[in-house]
Write an enzyme that holds these catalytic residues in place. Structure first.
Site, short mmCIF file in Angstrom:
data_model
loop_
_atom_site.label_atom_id
_atom_site.label_comp_id
_atom_site.label_asym_id
_atom_site.label_seq_id
_atom_site.Cartn_x
_atom_site.Cartn_y
_atom_site.Cartn_z
N ASP A 135 -53.65 62.92 -32.03
CA ASP A 135 -54.08 64.22 -32.54
C ASP A 135 -55.58 64.44 -32.34
O ASP A 135 -56.39 63.56 -32.66
CB ASP A 135 -53.78 64.34 -34.03
CG ASP A 135 -52.32 64.10 -34.38
OD1 ASP A 135 -51.71 63.19 -33.78
OD2 ASP A 135 -51.80 64.81 -35.25
N HIS A 141 -56.86 68.00 -32.98
CA HIS A 141 -57.05 69.01 -34.02
C HIS A 141 -58.36 69.79 -33.93
O HIS A 141 -59.05 69.97 -34.93
CB HIS A 141 -56.91 68.37 -35.40
CG HIS A 141 -55.48 68.14 -35.80
ND1 HIS A 141 -54.58 69.17 -35.96
CD2 HIS A 141 -54.79 67.00 -36.04
CE1 HIS A 141 -53.40 68.68 -36.30
NE2 HIS A 141 -53.49 67.35 -36.34
N ASP A 157 -50.78 68.02 -30.91
CA ASP A 157 -51.73 68.45 -31.94
C ASP A 157 -53.14 68.55 -31.39
O ASP A 157 -54.10 67.97 -31.92
CB ASP A 157 -51.66 67.53 -33.17
CG ASP A 157 -50.46 67.83 -34.05
OD1 ASP A 157 -49.54 68.53 -33.57
OD2 ASP A 157 -50.44 67.38 -35.20
N ASP A 187 -55.53 73.58 -34.21
CA ASP A 187 -55.39 73.77 -35.66
C ASP A 187 -56.30 72.80 -36.42
O ASP A 187 -56.65 71.73 -35.96
CB ASP A 187 -53.95 73.57 -36.15
CG ASP A 187 -53.08 74.81 -35.99
OD1 ASP A 187 -53.64 75.91 -35.81
OD2 ASP A 187 -51.85 74.69 -36.05
N ARG A 188 -56.63 73.23 -37.65
CA ARG A 188 -57.46 72.47 -38.58
C ARG A 188 -58.94 72.51 -38.18
O ARG A 188 -59.75 73.09 -38.89
CB ARG A 188 -56.98 71.01 -38.70
CG ARG A 188 -55.56 70.85 -39.16
CD ARG A 188 -55.37 71.31 -40.58
NE ARG A 188 -54.11 70.85 -41.14
CZ ARG A 188 -53.81 70.89 -42.43
NH1 ARG A 188 -54.69 71.38 -43.28
NH2 ARG A 188 -52.65 70.46 -42.87
N ASN A 246 -46.40 69.06 -33.53
CA ASN A 246 -45.96 70.06 -34.50
C ASN A 246 -46.98 71.17 -34.69
O ASN A 246 -46.68 72.21 -35.30
CB ASN A 246 -45.62 69.42 -35.85
CG ASN A 246 -46.80 68.72 -36.49
OD1 ASN A 246 -47.38 67.81 -35.91
ND2 ASN A 246 -47.14 69.11 -37.70
N HIS A 247 -48.21 70.99 -34.18
CA HIS A 247 -49.20 72.06 -34.24
C HIS A 247 -49.29 72.85 -32.93
O HIS A 247 -50.16 73.72 -32.81
CB HIS A 247 -50.57 71.52 -34.65
CG HIS A 247 -50.66 71.30 -36.13
ND1 HIS A 247 -51.10 72.26 -37.00
CD2 HIS A 247 -50.32 70.22 -36.89
CE1 HIS A 247 -51.05 71.80 -38.24
NE2 HIS A 247 -50.58 70.56 -38.20
N HIS A 277 -44.76 62.62 -29.88
CA HIS A 277 -45.75 62.97 -30.89
C HIS A 277 -45.46 62.34 -32.25
O HIS A 277 -46.35 61.74 -32.87
CB HIS A 277 -45.86 64.48 -31.06
CG HIS A 277 -46.82 64.85 -32.15
ND1 HIS A 277 -48.18 64.66 -32.03
CD2 HIS A 277 -46.62 65.36 -33.40
CE1 HIS A 277 -48.78 65.04 -33.16
NE2 HIS A 277 -47.86 65.46 -34.00
N ARG A 321 -36.53 69.69 -46.66
CA ARG A 321 -35.19 69.44 -46.13
C ARG A 321 -35.25 69.38 -44.62
O ARG A 321 -35.99 70.12 -43.97
CB ARG A 321 -34.25 70.57 -46.58
CG ARG A 321 -32.82 70.50 -46.06
CD ARG A 321 -32.06 71.75 -46.50
NE ARG A 321 -30.74 71.85 -45.86
CZ ARG A 321 -29.60 71.51 -46.45
NH1 ARG A 321 -29.60 71.06 -47.68
NH2 ARG A 321 -28.46 71.64 -45.80
N HIS A 375 -49.41 61.75 -34.96
CA HIS A 375 -48.90 62.53 -36.09
C HIS A 375 -49.43 62.13 -37.46
O HIS A 375 -49.35 62.92 -38.39
CB HIS A 375 -47.37 62.44 -36.07
CG HIS A 375 -46.63 63.44 -36.91
ND1 HIS A 375 -46.94 64.78 -36.93
CD2 HIS A 375 -45.58 63.30 -37.76
CE1 HIS A 375 -46.11 65.41 -37.75
NE2 HIS A 375 -45.28 64.53 -38.26
#
Length: 449
Positions: A109, A111, A138, A141-142, A170-171, A219, A311, A337
């Site tokens: 990542d 980021h 990733d 983001d952030r 996931n980003h 990832h 979930r 991750h």
């Protein structure tokens, strides 16, 4: 609009959710070519096609962005359009061969921490045919320089597509980008139509890479339980586990995944069933994508529920990793991750994590790291050498500062979120993440009836 968000006013901007066809992309290129030229005093590099990019061009871009410069909007559009075309030629699982005397460097990542990325490249050197790079998701983001990071990485790949490779994280998803800063940053520095193009590029990213047929790079983690049953009473106790699968997922299945998708909040809820049932291929594909982008290793055996989502996301134990490696004739899984104190960690005997964003969110206190994979000789196994490093100073701009652009101008895109409660347990089997929820420690509030 996202659930829990204000209703979209008439004429409000909404992210594009329909696929881009070849004709759409041609029209967007034609539109980009009509954009204004930069001001006469523009001092950065110009981009029209991949062959424009040389080592000197990349260095000029790195220096220019470091001082606050941005590629002209026309050029940024053309970069993303060209990367989409390149990524469409690649598959869900890339296959790389690293020969004796060569090495592959794997980054975790990033980021949007551009100033750390410049430092990393100073340590690793730049990619070449004998020293290719794999960026394991990733990218954005952030951090508040995601545009600078992603445009640099895309230009590095366009210079020579066989020296730079990507996996989706996931980003690299619309859902995350609207919440964690990249959409706002793109809108502020360019416009939200360019964000739509970035989203299209992310949907075309590979999910995994197989290196020398012995190491799989992904990832987040490995495919979840089959059948994929959600047990509402299951706890995070490592002894409370769903056992390993009777039949393991194969590399051939992964290779044939239709990777072009956007995960939504509904995707996670639909990623599990109340009782066993046959799955259609698109369901199996989506569920594996959830795992590749979201799952984490744990210290206990089997599968257990993840802290990251309420979930549909699972954690997996060392026996799951062992089974997957043995049945697919692999020696190692490399994933990212998660923040790691030293930037890397051997979570399981045949699984390593690498996280390349040091002092994550300016508060993590962690090192960053990258991994160098080198064959021990002709036909020899891959040797993995980690390099850890500290953060470097950056301008006084806090993480996620550009999210204000979305909050102020497009509140209909926001969700009502709440901070998740941290666990006191160490379900991962290592102390550096005890009580830490990982990069996505917020959850959506339910909509009031």
């Amino acid at each position: 609009a996202s659930s829990g968000a204000p209703a979209a006013p008439a004429g409000a901007w909404m992210p594009r959710l329909t696929p881009w066809g070849a004709e759409d992309l041609v029209k967007e290129r034609q539109r980009a070519l009509t954009f204004d030229e930069p001001a006469a005093d523009y001092a950065g590099p110009r981009y029209t096609k991949g062959s424009d990019i040389t080592d000197a061009w990349l260095q000029k871009l790195m220096d220019f962005q470091k001082t606050g410069g941005l590629l002209p909007k026309k050029d940024a559009y053309l970069v993303v359009l060209d990367i989409i075309a390149q990524l469409k030629s690649e598959g869900a699982m890339g296959e790389l061969e690293v020969k004796a005397g060569e090495s592959l460097t794997v980054f975790g990542d990033l980021h949007g921490q551009y100033f750390d990325v410049l430092n990393i490249l100073g340590l690793s050197g730049m990619p070449s045919t004998k020293t290719p790079f794999l960026f394991n998701g990733d990218f954005v983001d952030r951090g508040s320089w995601s545009i600078e990071v992603i445009l640099l990485l895309y230009c590095m790949k366009l210079k020579d597509p066989k020296t730079v490779y990507f996996n989706r994280g996931n980003h690299e998803m619309l859902e995350a980008n609207l919440i964690y800063g990249f959409a706002g940053e793109t809108g502020l520095k360019y416009d939200l139509d360019l964000f739509n193009l970035f989203s299209e590029s992310f949907r075309n990213l590979p999910l995994t890479h197989l290196v020398n047929k012995e190491a799989l790079v992904v990832h987040a983690g490995l495919p979840g339980p089959r059948p994929r049953i959600w047990l509402p009473g299951q706890t995070h106790d490592p002894e409370d586990a769903v056992p390993v699968n009777a039949k393991c997922c194969t590399l051939e299945e992964i290779k044939n995944i239709d990777r072009y998708t956007e995960l939504t909040p509904a995707s996670y809820k639909a990623a599990v069933d109340e009782s066993p049932r046959p799955e259609e291929k698109w369901e199996t594909d989506t569920r594996m994508i959830v795992d590749f982008l979201w799952s984490d290793p744990r210290g206990g055996v089997g599968y257990g529920p993840s802290y990251r989502k309420s979930r549909g996301v699972f954690m997996f134990g060392p026996d799951v990793t062992k089974q997957f490696c043995e049945e697919n004739n692999l020696k190692l899984i490399i994933r990212s991750h998660e923040v790691k104190a030293e930037g890397w960690l051997r979570d399981h005997p045949t699984l390593m994590s690498v996280f390349s964003a040091p002092n994550y969110l300016d508060t993590g206190g962690n090192y960053g790291a990258f991994l160098r994979l080198t064959p021990t000789g002709p036909g020899g196994e891959l040797e993995v050498t980690p390099t850890s490093y500290k953060c470097v100073p950056h301008p006084d701009v806090p993480p996620m500062s550009h999210q204000a652009f979305i909050i102020e101008n497009h509140p209909h895109l926001m969700r009502t979120m709440k901070k998740k409660e941290a666990s006191d347990g160490d379900d991962f089997g290592d102390s550096d993440v005890s009580g830490y929820q990982g990069p996505d420690e917020w959850e959506e509030m339910p909509v009031a009836a």
